[in-house]
Design a protein around this motif. Structure first.
Motif, PDB file in Angstrom:
ATOM      1  N   LYS A 177       3.381   8.556 -15.801  1.00  0.00           N
ATOM      2  CA  LYS A 177       4.613   7.790 -16.030  1.00  0.00           C
ATOM      3  C   LYS A 177       5.691   8.124 -15.006  1.00  0.00           C
ATOM      4  O   LYS A 177       6.879   8.291 -15.329  1.00  0.00           O
ATOM      5  CB  LYS A 177       5.133   8.019 -17.453  1.00  0.00           C
ATOM      6  CG  LYS A 177       4.138   7.630 -18.543  1.00  0.00           C
ATOM      7  CD  LYS A 177       4.741   7.754 -19.927  1.00  0.00           C
ATOM      8  CE  LYS A 177       3.711   7.449 -21.012  1.00  0.00           C
ATOM      9  NZ  LYS A 177       3.110   6.109 -20.872  1.00  0.00           N
ATOM     10  N   VAL A 178       5.290   8.204 -13.756  1.00  0.00           N
ATOM     11  CA  VAL A 178       6.204   8.495 -12.663  1.00  0.00           C
ATOM     12  C   VAL A 178       6.673   7.185 -12.035  1.00  0.00           C
ATOM     13  O   VAL A 178       5.847   6.357 -11.637  1.00  0.00           O
ATOM     14  CB  VAL A 178       5.535   9.385 -11.591  1.00  0.00           C
ATOM     15  CG1 VAL A 178       6.432   9.527 -10.363  1.00  0.00           C
ATOM     16  CG2 VAL A 178       5.221  10.755 -12.172  1.00  0.00           C
ATOM     17  N   THR A 179       7.974   7.008 -11.953  1.00  0.00           N
ATOM     18  CA  THR A 179       8.539   5.838 -11.291  1.00  0.00           C
ATOM     19  C   THR A 179       9.406   6.215 -10.095  1.00  0.00           C
ATOM     20  O   THR A 179       9.932   5.327  -9.412  1.00  0.00           O
ATOM     21  CB  THR A 179       9.387   5.009 -12.281  1.00  0.00           C
ATOM     22  OG1 THR A 179      10.453   5.826 -12.784  1.00  0.00           O
ATOM     23  CG2 THR A 179       8.531   4.509 -13.434  1.00  0.00           C
ATOM     24  N   GLY A 215       9.541  -0.017  -2.944  1.00  0.00           N
ATOM     25  CA  GLY A 215       8.718   1.174  -2.952  1.00  0.00           C
ATOM     26  C   GLY A 215       8.066   1.416  -4.313  1.00  0.00           C
ATOM     27  O   GLY A 215       8.386   0.735  -5.280  1.00  0.00           O
ATOM     28  N   PRO A 216       7.156   2.398  -4.388  1.00  0.00           N
ATOM     29  CA  PRO A 216       6.735   3.240  -3.269  1.00  0.00           C
ATOM     30  C   PRO A 216       5.781   2.543  -2.292  1.00  0.00           C
ATOM     31  O   PRO A 216       5.597   2.987  -1.172  1.00  0.00           O
ATOM     32  CB  PRO A 216       6.038   4.416  -3.957  1.00  0.00           C
ATOM     33  CG  PRO A 216       5.469   3.803  -5.199  1.00  0.00           C
ATOM     34  CD  PRO A 216       6.482   2.768  -5.639  1.00  0.00           C
ATOM     35  N   GLY A 217       5.165   1.420  -2.727  1.00  0.00           N
ATOM     36  CA  GLY A 217       4.297   0.697  -1.813  1.00  0.00           C
ATOM     37  C   GLY A 217       5.084   0.030  -0.697  1.00  0.00           C
ATOM     38  O   GLY A 217       6.224  -0.386  -0.895  1.00  0.00           O
ATOM     39  N   LEU A 269       0.851  -1.191   0.000  1.00  0.00           N
ATOM     40  CA  LEU A 269       0.000   0.000   0.000  1.00  0.00           C
ATOM     41  C   LEU A 269       0.884   1.237   0.000  1.00  0.00           C
ATOM     42  O   LEU A 269       1.946   1.260   0.642  1.00  0.00           O
ATOM     43  CB  LEU A 269      -0.905   0.020   1.237  1.00  0.00           C
ATOM     44  CG  LEU A 269      -1.855  -1.162   1.433  1.00  0.00           C
ATOM     45  CD1 LEU A 269      -2.650  -0.983   2.726  1.00  0.00           C
ATOM     46  CD2 LEU A 269      -2.798  -1.318   0.241  1.00  0.00           C
ATOM     47  N   LEU A 270       0.455   2.273  -0.696  1.00  0.00           N
ATOM     48  CA  LEU A 270       1.213   3.522  -0.733  1.00  0.00           C
ATOM     49  C   LEU A 270       1.145   4.215   0.628  1.00  0.00           C
ATOM     50  O   LEU A 270       0.076   4.248   1.258  1.00  0.00           O
ATOM     51  CB  LEU A 270       0.676   4.434  -1.829  1.00  0.00           C
ATOM     52  CG  LEU A 270       0.825   3.900  -3.263  1.00  0.00           C
ATOM     53  CD1 LEU A 270       0.147   4.820  -4.249  1.00  0.00           C
ATOM     54  CD2 LEU A 270       2.296   3.731  -3.617  1.00  0.00           C
ATOM     55  N   PRO A 271       2.256   4.789   1.088  1.00  0.00           N
ATOM     56  CA  PRO A 271       2.292   5.358   2.442  1.00  0.00           C
ATOM     57  C   PRO A 271       1.263   6.446   2.686  1.00  0.00           C
ATOM     58  O   PRO A 271       0.761   6.588   3.803  1.00  0.00           O
ATOM     59  CB  PRO A 271       3.716   5.907   2.556  1.00  0.00           C
ATOM     60  CG  PRO A 271       4.517   5.125   1.571  1.00  0.00           C
ATOM     61  CD  PRO A 271       3.584   4.827   0.437  1.00  0.00           C
ATOM     62  N   SER A 272       0.937   7.240   1.670  1.00  0.00           N
ATOM     63  CA  SER A 272       0.026   8.367   1.903  1.00  0.00           C
ATOM     64  C   SER A 272      -1.436   8.031   1.646  1.00  0.00           C
ATOM     65  O   SER A 272      -2.309   8.864   1.884  1.00  0.00           O
ATOM     66  CB  SER A 272       0.436   9.557   1.022  1.00  0.00           C
ATOM     67  OG  SER A 272       0.382   9.199  -0.350  1.00  0.00           O
ATOM     68  N   ALA A 273      -1.713   6.813   1.181  1.00  0.00           N
ATOM     69  CA  ALA A 273      -3.100   6.437   0.908  1.00  0.00           C
ATOM     70  C   ALA A 273      -3.836   6.189   2.217  1.00  0.00           C
ATOM     71  O   ALA A 273      -3.310   5.517   3.112  1.00  0.00           O
ATOM     72  CB  ALA A 273      -3.148   5.203   0.030  1.00  0.00           C
TER      73      ALA A 273
END
Length: 668
Positions: free
Chosen positions: A164-166, A183-185, A143-147
């Motif tokens: 298209k951000v990696t 990351g980012p998850g 899970l993404l940290p800010s979600a």
């Protein structure tokens, strides 16, 4: 790749396409009542570019043939049974809206009918465990940290994808692992919901604690025991055991040792205890040690195998909770052992020449497992309480183009060094290939699809598979004698094993080569700088300059505990490049994070400029560099594994046999 030996029988190893098409068995799951057993079988797709895995049901009695249960276009993995006998598994199944969806959790009812999707998450589901007697199912998922919600998770992932951000912003260590950019998850443990509900996050804001987590669900589903990584000095990580309540998410550290990693938790059938493995931290002067421990809730911890000179590698409880079943390397095998959870007494259960993995316990004292050796790929078996082992029909085991025998040598310090020796079916002496295993804390004791000696035996080569110092299965002292001195006892052991093989009249001692990957590649590089006895050397994913390697590998903190700067300098192969007079084939994948590509790039440059076989004025060299931009430590894609063997055998044929072999057109 046809066999070049006239007497070699026609086997799947005589042709690379036939070999790559062999089905591959992995994993095992047994229903709580022991009536059902499943495994997964991977088969090559029509384009021959990847393996697709399906779940197959086996006959526990070993009489009926295996039956395929799943047929998803992209395959299925990680089967496990619920308490009521339904089958859970992971699968990515394309839809009209998404042809590459993330992996989801699916359920196949025991009563019959089609499988249905249970849980789909934007970042996919990575692992699943189910309670053996309750209704609780827990998954691991990123899970993404800010979600803050699953809907928010989906929005943020779509935002990154659409733009298209990696990029990943890190604030701690590690940042990558083996072949994966972290990351980012961040991995979380989630309780699978009732239909229509969101999953319950049992581990909110875990940070990096659940990377590579081992976890088990209690039989009644009330709690989970998981590994939990915590920061340690020097950007290091160490693993403690965390108990997590599945109703409230309350977390409690239940096992914590400042200079050890705790892993592989296995909860007792009555939920009263958890067994686990403990690996002490190494120092430059002392090798690590792995022992079996047990925590009885409310009664404290006990180290059960402190007096046993073996390293347990896996642990499960017997179905009645009266015994712990472990596997451990031993003398070129990996048998099953029974450990008394009260006294720690150890009893060996299997005595064949196999290595056992994926052990599952069933009622009545029956065990199921996969077993393999250098004579047979992994296949499922049943082990009865009297020790009888029955192979369960699954896939046919391939015929071999030669024989497997054992060899024992004596090292200069008097140590016993044992090896497997693969001999081709030929009447004249065979050229010899010395294969050096990776690890280095490992053993040549089980089947390998990537380093498979039978492919070379089919071409008429003999292959020597020695376990030198640092190898597991021979006691702590055997590991310790090579610790921090890779270029000493391990090298001497390899040369002693080679001498013993060359004394065999079936071996042509004048035509030899050495090969190794990872630590084996390190040793191949060391061998190249210390002897001219071999006609060719193949070094794959190898360590070359230890000062450079230490800070760039994915687990630099582990390396910092293993050798001082002075030890690394004394054992670094790059310091002996001027002594290399043997043609070398260097192989490396760009996505290798365990042994970064910089090792190969520096090795290649220094071979061409500073070795005893430098490049000619026109730039040509007897050395070669096989580079895989999209591969990692193992080179697993079938089309690339095929090229790997084609280039390796062509290199060996030229320098060992004195004949040229055409390289594959796919190289361009």
């Amino acid at each position: 790749m046809p066999a070049t030996t006239p007497d070699a029988p026609a086997t799947p190893f005589s042709d690379l396409d036939d070999y790559l098409a062999l089905p591959r068995v992995a994993g095992l799951a047994v229903s709580p009542d022991g009536s059902r057993v499943v495994t997964t079988i991977a088969e090559l797709n029509d384009k021959r570019t990847e393996y697709r895995t399906a779940v197959w049901e086996l006959d526990p009695a070993g009489r009926r043939p295996a039956r395929r249960l799943t047929r998803g276009g992209r395959g299925e993995s990680a089967p496990t049974f619920t308490a009521d006998g339904d089958l859970l598994f992971l699968s990515s199944r394309p839809t009209e809206d998404d042809d590459e969806p993330p992996t989801a959790l699916w359920r196949l009812p025991a009563a019959g009918g089609e499988a249905f999707e249970v849980l789909a998450l934007p970042g996919g589901v990575d692992a699943v465990r189910a309670a053996r007697a309750g209704t609780t199912t827990v998954v691991s998922a990123g899970l993404l940290p800010s979600a803050r919600t699953i809907a928010d998770e989906r929005r943020l992932r779509d935002l990154r994808k659409d733009n298209k951000v990696t990029a990943v912003l890190h604030t701690g260590y590690p940042v990558r692992h083996w072949d994966t950019d972290l990351g980012p998850g961040r991995p979380h443990l989630l309780r699978v919901p009732a239909a229509g509900d969101e999953p319950a996050d049992l581990t909110p804001t875990p940070g990096a604690a659940l990377y590579e987590a081992d976890f088990d669900v209690s039989p009644d589903g009330r709690f989970v025991v998981t590994t939990w990584q915590v920061p340690a000095p020097g950007a290091a990580r160490r693993s403690v055991l965390m108990r997590v309540d599945t109703a409230t998410g309350e977390r409690t550290v239940i096992a914590d040792e400042p200079e050890a990693d705790l892993f592989a938790p296995a909860i007792a059938p009555d939920g009263s205890a958890v067994a686990y493995l403990r690996e002490t931290w190494s120092t430059p002067a002392k090798a690590p040690r792995i022992t079996l421990c047990c925590l009885r809730f409310g009664h404290g911890h006990a180290e059960l195998t402190g007096d046993w000179d073996r390293w347990p590698s896996s642990v499960v409880w017997s179905a009645d909770g009266t015994a712990l079943i472990v596997t451990a390397d031993q003398d070129g095998r990996a048998p099953l052992f029974r450990v008394d959870p009260d006294t720690g007494s150890v009893t060996q259960l299997t005595f064949d020449d196999f290595a056992y993995t994926d052990v599952c316990a069933a009622p009545g004292g029956v065990l199921f497992a996969l077993r393999s050796s250098y004579a047979a790929p992994p296949h499922p078996v049943r082990i009865d309480p009297d020790g009888a082992v029955t192979a369960l029909p699954g896939v046919d085991l391939p015929a071999l183009p030669g024989t497997l025998t054992e060899l024992t040598a004596t090292a200069p310090d008097g140590a016993r060094v044992r090896s497997w020796l693969v001999l081709p079916q030929r009447t004249d002496p065979a050229p010899l290939l010395l294969w050096i295993h990776g690890g280095p804390l490992s053993s040549w004791n089980c089947w390998s699809w990537r380093w498979n000696p039978w492919l070379l035996a089919a071409r008429g080569y003999a292959v020597l598979l020695p376990d030198p110092g640092l190898s597991t299965g021979y006691g702590q002292d055997f590991v310790q004698r090579g610790w921090g001195a890779w270029g000493a006892a391990p090298y001497q052991d390899l040369m002693a094993a080679t001498d013993a093989a060359c004394a065999d009249p079936r071996i042509d001692a004048d035509r030899t080569a050495a090969m190794g990957g990872s630590f084996g590649g390190y040793m191949a590089n060391w061998v190249a700088g210390h002897t001219d006895r071999f006609r060719a050397i193949v070094t794959h994913a190898s360590l070359w300059a230890l000062d450079q390697f230490g800070a760039t590998t994915d687990g630099a903190y582990y390396w910092a505990r293993e050798m001082t700067a002075e030890m690394a300098a004394a054992n670094s192969p790059h310091r002996h490049v001027a002594e290399i007079r043997t043609p070398m084939l260097v192989i490396h994948g760009d996505k290798d994070y365990r042994v970064p590509i910089g090792e190969a790039l520096r090795l290649w440059y220094e071979l061409l400029t500073a070795s005893g076989l430098p490049a000619d004025e026109d730039g040509t060299s007897p050395h070669q560099f096989l580079y895989f931009p999209s591969e990692h430590h193992w080179v697993l894609s079938p089309q690339h594994a095929k090229i790997w063997y084609q280039v390796v055998t062509a290199f060996l044929d030229r320098h060992v046999l004195g004949r040229d072999t055409t390289l594959p057109e796919t190289l361009g």
